[in-house]
Design a protein around this motif. Structure first.
Motif, PDB file in Angstrom:
ATOM      1  N   LEU A  57      31.638  43.928  58.452  1.00 61.26           N
ATOM      2  CA  LEU A  57      31.617  42.884  57.433  1.00 61.26           C
ATOM      3  C   LEU A  57      33.003  42.249  57.333  1.00 61.26           C
ATOM      4  O   LEU A  57      34.011  42.949  57.224  1.00 61.26           O
ATOM      5  CB  LEU A  57      31.214  43.458  56.080  1.00 61.26           C
ATOM      6  N   GLU A  58      33.032  40.921  57.381  1.00 59.87           N
ATOM      7  CA  GLU A  58      34.302  40.205  57.294  1.00 59.87           C
ATOM      8  C   GLU A  58      34.558  39.754  55.864  1.00 59.87           C
ATOM      9  O   GLU A  58      33.665  39.795  55.014  1.00 59.87           O
ATOM     10  CB  GLU A  58      34.284  39.013  58.252  1.00 59.87           C
ATOM     11  N   SER A  59      35.781  39.323  55.617  1.00 57.27           N
ATOM     12  CA  SER A  59      36.183  38.931  54.263  1.00 57.27           C
ATOM     13  C   SER A  59      36.696  37.498  54.244  1.00 57.27           C
ATOM     14  O   SER A  59      37.224  36.997  55.238  1.00 57.27           O
ATOM     15  CB  SER A  59      37.277  39.861  53.724  1.00 57.27           C
ATOM     16  N   ASP A  60      36.528  36.859  53.107  1.00 54.31           N
ATOM     17  CA  ASP A  60      37.101  35.535  52.831  1.00 54.31           C
ATOM     18  C   ASP A  60      38.082  35.669  51.670  1.00 54.31           C
ATOM     19  O   ASP A  60      37.890  36.511  50.781  1.00 54.31           O
ATOM     20  CB  ASP A  60      36.011  34.534  52.446  1.00 54.31           C
ATOM     21  N   SER A  61      39.099  34.839  51.685  1.00 53.82           N
ATOM     22  CA  SER A  61      40.041  34.819  50.565  1.00 53.82           C
ATOM     23  C   SER A  61      39.507  33.901  49.478  1.00 53.82           C
ATOM     24  O   SER A  61      38.893  32.868  49.756  1.00 53.82           O
ATOM     25  CB  SER A  61      41.418  34.321  51.026  1.00 53.82           C
ATOM     26  N   ALA A  62      39.745  34.296  48.237  1.00 56.46           N
ATOM     27  CA  ALA A  62      39.302  33.491  47.097  1.00 56.46           C
ATOM     28  C   ALA A  62      40.363  33.555  46.002  1.00 56.46           C
ATOM     29  O   ALA A  62      41.166  34.492  45.937  1.00 56.46           O
ATOM     30  CB  ALA A  62      37.968  34.001  46.568  1.00 56.46           C
ATOM     31  N   LEU A  63      40.363  32.549  45.143  1.00 56.37           N
ATOM     32  CA  LEU A  63      41.294  32.503  44.010  1.00 56.37           C
ATOM     33  C   LEU A  63      40.535  32.721  42.717  1.00 56.37           C
ATOM     34  O   LEU A  63      39.386  32.315  42.570  1.00 56.37           O
ATOM     35  CB  LEU A  63      42.010  31.152  43.965  1.00 56.37           C
ATOM     36  N   ARG A  64      41.205  33.392  41.774  1.00 62.64           N
ATOM     37  CA  ARG A  64      40.610  33.589  40.455  1.00 62.64           C
ATOM     38  C   ARG A  64      41.709  33.569  39.407  1.00 62.64           C
ATOM     39  O   ARG A  64      42.893  33.752  39.722  1.00 62.64           O
ATOM     40  CB  ARG A  64      39.862  34.921  40.393  1.00 62.64           C
ATOM     41  N   LEU A  65      41.316  33.347  38.168  1.00 66.20           N
ATOM     42  CA  LEU A  65      42.240  33.456  37.032  1.00 66.20           C
ATOM     43  C   LEU A  65      42.002  34.792  36.364  1.00 66.20           C
ATOM     44  O   LEU A  65      40.883  35.114  35.967  1.00 66.20           O
ATOM     45  CB  LEU A  65      42.021  32.308  36.050  1.00 66.20           C
ATOM     46  N   ASP A  66      43.058  35.606  36.242  1.00 68.84           N
ATOM     47  CA  ASP A  66      42.894  36.931  35.658  1.00 68.84           C
ATOM     48  C   ASP A  66      42.855  36.863  34.133  1.00 68.84           C
ATOM     49  O   ASP A  66      42.824  35.758  33.539  1.00 68.84           O
ATOM     50  CB  ASP A  66      43.994  37.877  36.159  1.00 68.84           C
TER      51      ASP A  66
END
Length: 339
Positions: A124-133
Motif C-alpha cells: 500500500l502506497e501513501s499520499d501526503s496531505a495537509l490538515r489543521l491540528d
C-alpha cells in the motif's frame, strides 16, 4: 465479499546498509467495515491495472519459501499469525540488502468468495496531505493512496491446490519505477513467469481477425466488436479470456464455431485460456496513429463508410466530420483569411 483474515505491517529502509525496521499489526479475523472497503478499492485497482503478469510459485523453495508457508496455512498446519510472522520477517530481511530507500505498508488478505478462495499480497502506497491540528496549525500527514497500486500479487487457492491444478494461479502487478523494492517483492512472492502476454495477445488478435474475415461481410464488424467487449469485461473482472466462453459469446446459436475455427487456425494453449493485453486488443475496433504533428483515431467500422484510404496516393479522405472538429477548422481558417 468476506475477508477471513487480514494483517498489515509497515516496513522502512531509509538508510541503505542499515537494518530495515518493521512494525506489524495484529492479525484480524473477519475485520469487516472499513477494511472491507479498503480491500474492495484495492481490488478495483488490481483488476484495472494493465500489463499484469501470470505465473506460478518458483520451485526454489529455499529462495522463495512463501508458497510452502501458504500451503501449510491452507492445510491448517500453521496459523495465519504464524504465516504472516514468517512473511513479514522475510520482507524485513530482503529489505536489509536493498541499496534504495523504501517505506510502505505490506498487507495480506485471505478472501472467501462464493465459489473460490483468494489470497492477496499488496504494497500500500501513501499520499501526503495537509490538515489543521487542534491549535489550528498547518500540519503535514500521510494517508493511504486509494488511486495507486504498483506491487501486488493474487493467488487463486482453488486453481493452485484443487484437484485439477491450473498452470498459472498467480497474477502479478509489477509497476515501472518500483526499483529494488519491486524485484524484492517478486522474490518475496516466489513468482515465476509462465505466460508470454505479448505472444498471447497476437494469438488472440490473429484468431479473431481471421474469424471475422471468414464470416459474412456484414457480420465481420460485429465479431470484432463483440470480441473486444468480451475482452474488456474480462479485464474489468481481472480474469483471462477463456476460449470456450468467448466462442459462446461471439455466436450463441453456434457456440463452438469460433473455438473450432481458432483451434485450426491458431496455436492455442492447452489450458484453453488466453491472457491478451486489453490495450492492444482495442486495435480490433479502433484504428489510430500519430506522428509528424498529427494524431488520427477512428472506429474501424467507418472504413469505406466515412473514411477512405487511397493506397496509391497514401491519402486518407474523411467525410462526415465531427461537429466540434468542423467548427474548429472553420474558426481557424477564418482567422487566417486576409481582411
Amino acid at each position: 465479499m468476506a475477508i477471513k483474515y487480514l494483517r498489515t505491517a509497515y516496513a522502512s529502509q531509509l538508510q541503505p546498509g542499515q537494518p530495515a525496521s518493521l512494525r506489524s499489526g495484529a492479525p484480524l479475523k473477519e475485520p469487516g467495515g472499513d477494511y472491507e472497503a479498503l480491500h474492495k478499492q484495492m481490488k478495483r485497482l488490481f483488476n484495472s491495472k494493465p500489463g499484469k503478469k501470470y505465473g506460478r510459485f518458483s520451485d526454489d523453495i529455499g529462495e522463495c519459501p512463501f508458497g510452502g508457508w501458504l500451503k501449510d496455512y491452507v492445510e491448517e498446519k500453521q496459523s495465519f499469525e504464524s504465516l504472516t510472522d514468517r512473511l513479514f520477517g522475510q520482507w524485513q530481511e530482503l529489505l536489509n540488502g536493498t541499496q534504495e530507500e523504501h517505506q510502505g505498508h505490506l498487507m495480506i488478505v485471505h478472501e472467501a468468495l462464493a465459489d473460490s478462495e483468494v489470497v492477496y499480497l499488496l504494497i500500500l502506497e501513501s499520499d501526503s496531505a495537509l490538515r489543521l491540528d487542534a491549535q489550528q496549525q498547518l500540519d503535514a500527514t500521510d494517508i493511504l493512496s486509494l488511486s495507486r497500486l504498483n506491487l501486488a500479487v493474487r493467488i487463486e487457492l482453488n486453481d493452485w491446490l484443487g484437484d485439477n491444478q491450473g498452470e498459472n494461479f498467480l497474477t502479478l502487478i509489477h509497476g515501472r519505477g518500483t526499483g529494488d523494492a519491486g524485484e524484492l517483492f517478486i522474490k518475496l512472492c516466489g513468482f515465476t513467469n509462465q505466460i508470454d502476454v505479448e505472444k498471447e495477445t497476437l494469438t488472440f488478435l490473429d484468431a479473431v481477425e481471421a474469424f471475422a474475415k471468414n464470416s459474412e461481410p456484414q457480420d465481420a464488424g460485429k465479431v470484432r466488436n463483440r470480441a473486444y467487449e468480451f475482452c474488456k469485461e474480462q479485464h474489468a473482472l481481472g480474469e483471462p479470456v477463456a476460449i470456450d466462453a468467448l466462442s459462446e459469446f461471439l455466436d450463441e446459436a453456434q457456440p463452438e464455431r469460433f473455438k473450432e475455427f481458432a483451434s485450426q487456425s491458431a496455436e492455442l494453449p492447452e489450458s484453453g485460456v488466453l491472457h491478451p493485453d486489453h490495450r492492444k486488443v482495442k486495435k480490433l475496433v479502433r484504428i489510430a496513429g500519430s506522428g509528424g504533428g498529427m494524431s488520427v483515431s477512428f472506429s474501424s467500422d467507418l472504413v469505406n463508410q466515412a473514411v477512405y484510404y487511397d493506397r496509391d496516393k497514401d491519402a486518407l479522405t474523411i467525410t462526415r466530420l465531427p461537429k466540434a472538429l468542423r467548427e474548429q477548422l472553420q474558426k481557424y481558417l477564418e482567422g487566417r483569411e486576409p481582411s
